[in-house]
Design an enzyme around this catalytic site. Structure first.
Site, PDB file in Angstrom:
ATOM      1  N   HIS A 167      -3.607  -5.198   0.473  1.00  0.00           N
ATOM      2  CA  HIS A 167      -3.071  -5.719   1.745  1.00  0.00           C
ATOM      3  C   HIS A 167      -3.091  -7.246   1.786  1.00  0.00           C
ATOM      4  O   HIS A 167      -3.991  -7.851   2.378  1.00  0.00           O
ATOM      5  CB  HIS A 167      -3.897  -5.166   2.910  1.00  0.00           C
ATOM      6  CG  HIS A 167      -3.631  -3.717   3.161  1.00  0.00           C
ATOM      7  ND1 HIS A 167      -2.552  -3.292   3.902  1.00  0.00           N
ATOM      8  CD2 HIS A 167      -4.264  -2.607   2.743  1.00  0.00           C
ATOM      9  CE1 HIS A 167      -2.553  -1.972   3.943  1.00  0.00           C
ATOM     10  NE2 HIS A 167      -3.574  -1.528   3.242  1.00  0.00           N
ATOM     11  N   CYS A 173       0.837  -1.195   0.000  1.00  0.00           N
ATOM     12  CA  CYS A 173       0.000   0.000   0.000  1.00  0.00           C
ATOM     13  C   CYS A 173       0.877   1.253   0.000  1.00  0.00           C
ATOM     14  O   CYS A 173       1.491   1.543  -1.015  1.00  0.00           O
ATOM     15  CB  CYS A 173      -0.988  -0.060   1.164  1.00  0.00           C
ATOM     16  SG  CYS A 173      -2.506   0.833   0.772  1.00  0.00           S
ATOM     17  N   GLU A 200      -1.340  -9.185   3.491  1.00  0.00           N
ATOM     18  CA  GLU A 200      -1.110  -9.728   4.849  1.00  0.00           C
ATOM     19  C   GLU A 200      -2.416 -10.122   5.523  1.00  0.00           C
ATOM     20  O   GLU A 200      -2.424 -10.968   6.417  1.00  0.00           O
ATOM     21  CB  GLU A 200      -0.335  -8.713   5.703  1.00  0.00           C
ATOM     22  CG  GLU A 200      -1.102  -7.493   6.207  1.00  0.00           C
ATOM     23  CD  GLU A 200      -1.280  -6.387   5.175  1.00  0.00           C
ATOM     24  OE1 GLU A 200      -0.936  -6.602   3.993  1.00  0.00           O
ATOM     25  OE2 GLU A 200      -1.772  -5.303   5.545  1.00  0.00           O
TER      26      GLU A 200
END
Ligand code: GLN
Length: 548
Positions: free
Chosen positions: A520, A380, A522
Site C-alpha cells: 500500500h 493490493c 498510498e
C-alpha cells in the site's frame, strides 16, 4: 520530557479534530519542536482492523503492523512522523489489557474498577515514549458527553493533575452555527460544550471554533468570557479549499502562538513555513487537470479510500495538475464490457479490497487498461486482479481466480488459484504462521516488508533504487507458479520479497504505465514528499491527457 496537548471535540462530530491536531503538529515542527500524535478512540472494537470501511473509513496500517484509525494517516501526512502501534488505542484494547491483567492475577485480587484500573491503563498508554519528543498531541475520539468517552476524559484530567503545573493543556474544537434568518453566529452550543467539559473537571485552554463565516470580534470576546479562555486563545477555523492549507490557515489565526503562550514558552521560536507555502502554491497554481477513475467497491463513502485520494492529490501537486477523482463502482460492469464506463479517464486505479463482490468488474477494468494502453495502477487487490486478468486473457488459464473467493467451507472449487492463501512467511529473520482458525483481526501480512526490484525495470527507475520498504495488509499472495509463463508473455514480476518467494510488483512491458503492487504505497505519501509511484502515475495520466 514531553509537554502534552489533549484535543477534544464538542457540539457535533466530524469537525476536523484529526486535521486540526495534525496541522498543529506540523506548526510545532515548523517552530523546531519534535512531535508525536496519538489517537484514543472510545469505541469498543479492539482495533479498526475488522470494522467495515463503510462504517469507519479506511484502516490505516503502520510500519510496525498496527491497523489503526484513519486519523493516523492525517498525522503522518502532515508531520511525516511514522505512526506506531502505540499511537492508537480504543476502549476495546484498554479493557482487553485490563482484563488480561486481571486474569493473570496482576491486580492481586483487588476489585477492578474504571477508576483507577481503566484510567491507569489509559494514562500509561498516553505516556509511552514521552522522553522522545517535545510535544505529545493526544486526540480523544468522539465528543465530550459521550458515555463511552468518560474514562478517557477522566484519565486526561488525572494525567494533568499528576504532572507538574504547565505540562498539559487542553484544546477543544467546537462549532459556531450560523443562523441565516438573523444573520448571526451562535455561541451557545460552544458554551454548553465547555460547560459539559467543566462538569467533568476539564477546562479548555484553547478553543478552536469551526465557522462558515468570519467570527466578529464581539463574539470572540463573548466566547472568551463565557468559556473562561483568553480572547487570543479563541481560534477560528474556516472552511478551506484543500486540507493542506490548514497549517498556514491555523498559523494565520494564531493557533501555534496560542499554544506556545499557554505553555508559557517565551520567546517563541520563529516558524519556518516554507514547506507549507510551497504546498499551497502547488495547490493553487496548476496547469490543467487529469481525470482518474478509482474502480472500487466502497464508493459511497469516500473515507474508505482516504489515502488513495490523498496520494493522488500529492501526485497532482508534484506534476502541477489538478487530479479529478471519480469513484466508479466495479460491480456495475461485473458481467458486461467495462469500456463504456471507463472511457474518457486518463488513468485507472484499482485499490485494495476484501471479498469477491465487484472483482469481476475490476478484472475487466484491468483488461480495458491493458488493451487500450491506459495507465493502470493496481494496489493490493488491484494487483491480484491484474494478474488474474493476465492469466485468463493472455495466458489462457480461463478459470484463473483467487482462493479468497472459493470458500474453504463450500467444498467447491470454482477457480484455479493464481492468487492463494498464504499460511507461513518470513518477517525480518522470523517465521510467521497463520492457522485457519485464527481470529479475524491481525491474521494478515501486516506492516512494513522489504522488497527487491529488478534492476532496469520501470519500478526500479521510478523509485531510483532496487531496495524498497512498503506496508502490507493482505492474506493472499500471487502464486509464483505462473511467474515464468506470465513473464514470457510480457508481465514482468519486477519486485519480489528478498527471499524471492512472494511477488511484490508486476508490470506489463510495452505498456505506457501498467503497474500492480501487493503493498500500500498510498499510506506513505505526503504532500511535501509525494510517493514516487503516485508521482509517476499522475505524470503518466498527464501525458495520456496530452497536456505535455
Ligand atoms: N483481499 C486481498 C487479500 O487479502 C487484498 C487485500 C487488500 O487489497 N488490502 O490478499
Amino acid at each position: 520530557m514531553a509537554r502534552f496537548i489533549f484535543i477534544t471535540g464538542g457540539v457535533v462530530s466530524s469537525l476536523g479534530k484529526g486535521l486540526a491536531s495534525a496541522a498543529l503538529g506540523s506548526l510545532l515542527q515548523a517552530r523546531g519542536f519534535s512531535v508525536r500524535l496519538r489517537k484514543l478512540d472510545p469505541y469498543l472494537n479492539v482495533d479498526p482492523g475488522t470494522m467495515s470501511p463503510f462504517e469507519h473509513g479506511e484502516v490505516f496500517v503502520t510500519d510496525d503492523g498496527a491497523e489503526t484509525d484513519l486519523d493516523l494517516g492525517h498525522y503522518e501526512r502532515f508531520t511525516g512522523v511514522p505512526a506506531r502501534k502505540t499511537d492508537s488505542i480504543s476502549s476495546g484494547r484498554i479493557y482487553t489489557n485490563v482484563l488480561n491483567k486481571e486474569r493473570r492475577g496482576d491486580y492481586l485480587g483487588k476489585t477492578i474498577q474504571v477508576i483507577p484500573h481503566v484510567t491507569n491503563e489509559i494514562k500509561d498508554f498516553i505516556a509511552i515514549g514521552e522522553d522522545e519528543v517535545d510535544f505529545m498531541l493526544c486526540e480523544i475520539g468522539g465528543t465530550v458527553g459521550d458515555i463511552e468517552g468518560l474514562p478517557f476524559f477522566e484519565a486526561i484530567r488525572q494525567f494533568s493533575h499528576d504532572r507538574p503545573r504547565g505540562q498539559c493543556i487542553y484544546m477543544h474544537l467546537t462549532l459556531l452555527p450560523y443562523l441565516a434568518a438573523s444573520g448571526e453566529l451562535k455561541t451557545k452550543p460552544t458554551q454548553h460544550s465547555v460547560k459539559e467539559m467543566q462538569s467533568i473537571g476539564l477546562a479548555p485552554d484553547i478553543l478552536v471554533c469551526r465557522s462558515e463565516h468570519p467570527i466578529p470580534e464581539k463574539e470572540r470576546e463573548k466566547i472568551a468570557l463565557f468559556c473562561n479562555v483568553r480572547k487570543e486563545s479563541v481560534v477560528a477555523a474556516y472552511d478551506l479549499k484543500s486540507i493542506y492549507e490548514a497549517p498556514l490557515a491555523y498559523h494565520n489565526q494564531g493557533l501555534d502562538q496560542a499554544v506556545l503562550d499557554a505553555f508559557d514558552i517565551n520567546p517563541a521560536p520563529k516558524p519556518d513555513l516554507r514547506v507549507w507555502e510551497d504546498v499551497a502554491d502547488r495547490i493553487h497554481n496548476t496547469d490543467g487537470e487529469v481525470n482518474v477513475a478509482i474502480v472500487g467497491k466502497y464508493t459511497q463513502l469516500e473515507d474508505a479510500y482516504k489515502s488513495f485520494k490523498e496520494a493522488l492529490t500529492h501526485g497532482g501537486m508534484a506534476n502541477r495538475v489538478r487530479v479529478n477523482v471519480s469513484w466508479v463502482d466495479a460491480e456495475v460492469f461485473d458481467s458486461e464490457d467495462a469500456a463504456p464506463y471507463l472511457e474518457g479517464y486518463h488513468a485507472i486505479l484499482v485499490p485494495g479490497g476484501f471479498g469477491e463482490r465487484g472483482t469481476e468488474g475490476k478484472i475487466r477494468a484491468a483488461q480495458y487498461a491493458r488493451e487500450n494502453k491506459i495507465p493502470y495502477f493496481g494496489i493490493c487487490l488491484g494487483m491480484q486482479m491484474a494478474v488474474i486478468e493476465a492469466a485468463r486473457n493472455v495466458a489462457g488459464v480461463s478459470a484463473a481466480g483467487s482462493e479468497e473467493f472459493d470458500h474453504e467451507s463450500s467444498g467447491k472449487k470454482r477457480f484455479e488459484p493464481v492468487v492463494y492463501h498464504l499460511k507461513e512467511w518470513v518477517q525480518g529473520n522470523a517465521k510467521v504462521n497463520r492457522k485457519a482458525d485464527d481470529n479475524k483481526g491481525g491474521t494478515m501480512r501486516l506492516g512494513s516488508y522489504d522488497a527487491t526490484l529488478t534492476a532496469g525495470s520501470k519500478v526500479a527507475e521510478i523509485y531510483g533504487s532496487t531496495a524498497i520498504e512498503e506496508r502490507h495488509r493482505h492474506r493472499y499472495e500471487v502464486d509464483t507458479a505462473y511467474k515464468e509463463q506470465l513473464e514470457g508473455l510480457g508481465l514482468k514480476f519486477s519486485g519480489m520479497s528478498p527471499n524471492g518467494k512472494l511477488p511484490e510488483i508486476v508490470e506489463w512491458e510495452d505498456h505506457p504505465w501498467f503497474i500492480g503492487v501487493q503493498f500500500h504505497p498510498e499510506l506513505k505519501s505526503k504532500p511535501f514528499d509525494p510517493h514516487p509511484l503516485f508521482k509517476d502515475f499522475v505524470r503518466a495520466a498527464k501525458e495520456n491527457s496530452r497536456l505535455v
